[in-house]
Structures are given as structure tokens and as C-alpha cells.
Design a protein around this motif. Structure first.
Motif, PDB file in Angstrom:
ATOM      1  N   ALA A  46     -28.311  39.773   4.886  1.00 13.61           N
ATOM      2  CA  ALA A  46     -29.834  40.165   5.035  1.00 13.61           C
ATOM      3  C   ALA A  46     -30.944  40.548   4.277  1.00 13.61           C
ATOM      4  O   ALA A  46     -31.734  40.616   3.804  1.00 13.61           O
ATOM      5  CB  ALA A  46     -30.310  41.488   6.574  1.00 13.61           C
TER       6      ALA A  46
ATOM      7  N   THR B 264     -32.337  46.490   8.859  1.00 14.16           N
ATOM      8  CA  THR B 264     -31.096  45.491   9.701  1.00 14.16           C
ATOM      9  C   THR B 264     -31.323  45.853  11.105  1.00 14.16           C
ATOM     10  O   THR B 264     -30.310  46.751  11.115  1.00 14.16           O
ATOM     11  CB  THR B 264     -30.421  45.068   8.888  1.00 14.16           C
ATOM     12  OG1 THR B 264     -30.280  43.958   9.474  1.00 14.16           O
ATOM     13  CG2 THR B 264     -29.693  45.419   8.817  1.00 14.16           C
TER      14      THR B 264
ATOM     15  N   ALA C 249     -34.083  40.810   9.852  1.00 10.12           N
ATOM     16  CA  ALA C 249     -34.495  41.775   8.778  1.00 10.12           C
ATOM     17  C   ALA C 249     -36.138  42.358   8.590  1.00 10.12           C
ATOM     18  O   ALA C 249     -36.666  41.625   8.989  1.00 10.12           O
ATOM     19  CB  ALA C 249     -34.182  41.675   7.210  1.00 10.12           C
TER      20      ALA C 249
END
Length: 324
Positions: free
Chosen positions: A91, A183, A188
Motif C-alpha cells: 500500500a 491503510t 491506502a
């Protein structure tokens, strides 16, 4: 940074023995020419790396060579290796850094414990790509260059200029004061302020980013967990959101929760089913989610949702009813 890459190169050779220049280039995500220059630099610095010619040749270290890194005990190394098996690094664009860090973690252990730690870490799996129902968990992609700029601004405390595509709007540039990165459920987010107002940006919708030299207007210390809870609460109280009272088969509970924004209450009923109070984005979202569950879920309230589901079912019956 080149220094980090040189350390990673040495650790790869220590862990895996003889490797070709092409293999090292793939592992380090650089060109073969860069690897050859790094090998020359290591040799010049006194690291005993040598080349073996031939079809099965490559680069290797003299037996017994060991780097000096801070030692870790077994539990510390296992914790880091297990954490590294998750997908959070994807992420925030930290996959390469994580791979390098994991090599250093293993190399820091005494040789007698390296194999044991690696084997133990293989017994733990954090956040696999699919669940038991074979539903694939999709991590939203963020371009590497964009993620690097966002991450730099967050860590340096600088203002950030982003080209952001909000839902239903044409992309436009905004200058924000970044606070931190979060996240959640493989998505994210950038937490920031803009002209003093709280803003939350989904990173997959950031088309481009530029770190600015001006310092960001933000406190020196931050409690991201508290900020995230507060913003989540405000999001869930949005005017279009709908709260639904639903009775559901326990076997379909997770499927329901995967589509809902939040669960406000839950309790078992005498017949074994569950009574849940859940929040959806809007009435269309609620209708769609409950329709997927068929007769395993029953919306008890609000009444307009029950009416919409009944009308949809009636339309299906009319379409597929007996035509003889």
C-alpha cells in the motif's frame, strides 16, 4: 541509496551463495551494468567477492565472510519476519525496502538460528490474497513515483501538491498539509488538512504528486489512531448514509460485513440467526448488498428498503413466472 543496495547485494550472496549478474539485477531492481559496477565497488572496499566463469558461474563471497550487523534474538527476528509477510508494504510502496530489511534481519541472526527463524516464519500467513470463500482481496495500485512523493512529504513535514480525482468530479490540483498515511481493508489513505480543514484522500485516486519545499502546517506530534477514528465517525454520519436492521444467517455474516460501511450493533437470536444494525453508503447500496444474500438475509427496517426489495423480487417473479 547506493549504500543500502551494496549491503543488500552482500546479504543476497551470503544467503544464497553464487548468483549471476542477471539474478542480482532482478532482485535489486537495477540494471546488470549497475550490478557489475557495484561488484567492482565492493571489491575495491575489501569485500571478498569474486567471479566464477562458465555456464554455471556467477558472483560469490569467500567462505566464512560475515557482515557485522546488530544481533536479534529469535523472538524479535520471528516478529519482524512475520510482520514482513503481510501486504501493508504494498500500500505504501515499500516492497523493495521490506525485502532488503528481511535479508538484514535473517543475516543478523547467528548462523545456528537462521534456518530455524526462516522455517518458523513460514508457519504464519498474514492477510493472504484470498479468503476461505476464494474471494480475492484487491489492493488498490498507486504509481510508484506518486507514492514516493507522498511518502517524502509526509515524513519530511512538507506541503504536498496532488492531482486528485474525487468521485464524480474532474481531476484537479490541490495543495495540502499532509499528516500521515493509513491503510485499511487494503486501501491506502492520506490524512491531511487543506486551508485548515480536515481532508482524507484515497491514494488510488491521486494521479500525480509533488513534494513542495514549504513546511506543512501541522502539529509536531500526532495520534493517527485517534484522528482515523474521528474521521471515520464523521464519515459514517454522512447525510446519505442509511442504517439498516437486518436478520442474517450466521454463515453469510462476513459476506454482509464485507459490503457494509460499519456495524453499529449485533446480537444472536433464539433461532440461531443474527440481528445486526449496519450502515450502508445509501439506499441503493443497501438494496444491492442485501439482494446478494437472497433468503439468507431479511431487512427489518427501514420500511422503504423492505418495499424496494419486495418490488424487485416481484419483478423477478413476473419475468420468470409460468408462461404456459
Amino acid at each position: 541509496m547506493r549504500a543500502d543496495r551494496l549491503v543488500s547485494l552482500v546479504l543476497l550472496l551470503r544467503r544464497r551463495g553464487r548468483l549471476t549478474a542477471d539474478t542480482l539485477a532482478r532482485e535489486l531492481e537495477v540494471s546488470t551494468r549497475t550490478v557489475l559496477r557495484d561488484i567492482e565497488a565492493l571489491s575495491a572496499a575489501g569485500v571478498p567477492v569474486y567471479a566464477e566463469r562458465g555456464r554455471h558461474g556467477g558472483f560469490a563471497l569467500l567462505p566464512g565472510f560475515r557482515t557485522e550487523l546488530t544481533g536479534l534474538n529469535h523472538e524479535e527476528a520471528l516478529a519482524l519476519l512475520t510482520a514482513g509477510s503481510g501486504r501493508g508494504e504494498q500500500a505504501f510502496g515499500l516492497g523493495s525496502a521490506l525485502a532488503s530489511a528481511m535479508r538484514k534481519v535473517v543475516d543478523a541472526l547467528p548462523e545456528s538460528r537462521q534456518a530455524a527463524a526462516s522455517d518458523a516464519a513460514q508457519r504464519f500467513l498474514v492477510d493472504p490474497e484470498t479468503d476461505l470463500l476464494s474471494r480475492r482481496l484487491v489492493t488498490e495500485e498507486v504509481p510508484g513515483a506518486t507514492m514516493i512523493e507522498v511518502r517524502r512529504a509526509v515524513l519530511a513535514g512538507h506541503k504536498l501538491r496532488i492531482h486528485y480525482a474525487a468521485t464524480g468530479q474532474a481531476p484537479r490540483w490541490r495543495t495540502v498539509d499532509p499528516i500521515g498515511l493509513v491503510t485499511a481493508r487494503d486501501r491506502a489513505y492520506l490524512l491531511a488538512t487543506r486551508s485548515g480543514a480536515d481532508r482524507t484522500y484515497r491514494l488510488s485516486r491521486v494521479l500525480a504528486a509533488e513534494e513542495l519545499p514549504e513546511p506543512a502546517q501541522r502539529p509536531n506530534r500526532v495520534d493517527l489512531d485517534r484522528i482515523w477514528r474521528e474521521r471515520s465517525a464523521r464519515f459514517l454520519s454522512g447525510s446519505d448514509h442509511i442504517t439498516v436492521l437486518v436478520r442474517v444467517n450466521p454463515a453469510r455474516r462476513e459476506e454482509l460485513l464485507d459490503t457494509a460501511l460499519a456495524v453499529r450493533a449485533e446480537e444472536p437470536e433464539a433461532d440461531g440467526r443474527l440481528l445486526l444494525e449496519v450502515t450502508f453508503q445509501d439506499s441503493r447500496h443497501a438494496e444491492w448488498a442485501l439482494w446478494q444474500l437472497g433468503t439468507d438475509a431479511e431487512a427489518l427496517a427501514p420500511q422503504p428498503l423492505r418495499t424496494a426489495l419486495r418490488e424487485r423480487a416481484a419483478a423477478i417473479v413476473a419475468r420468470y413466472g409460468d408462461s404456459s
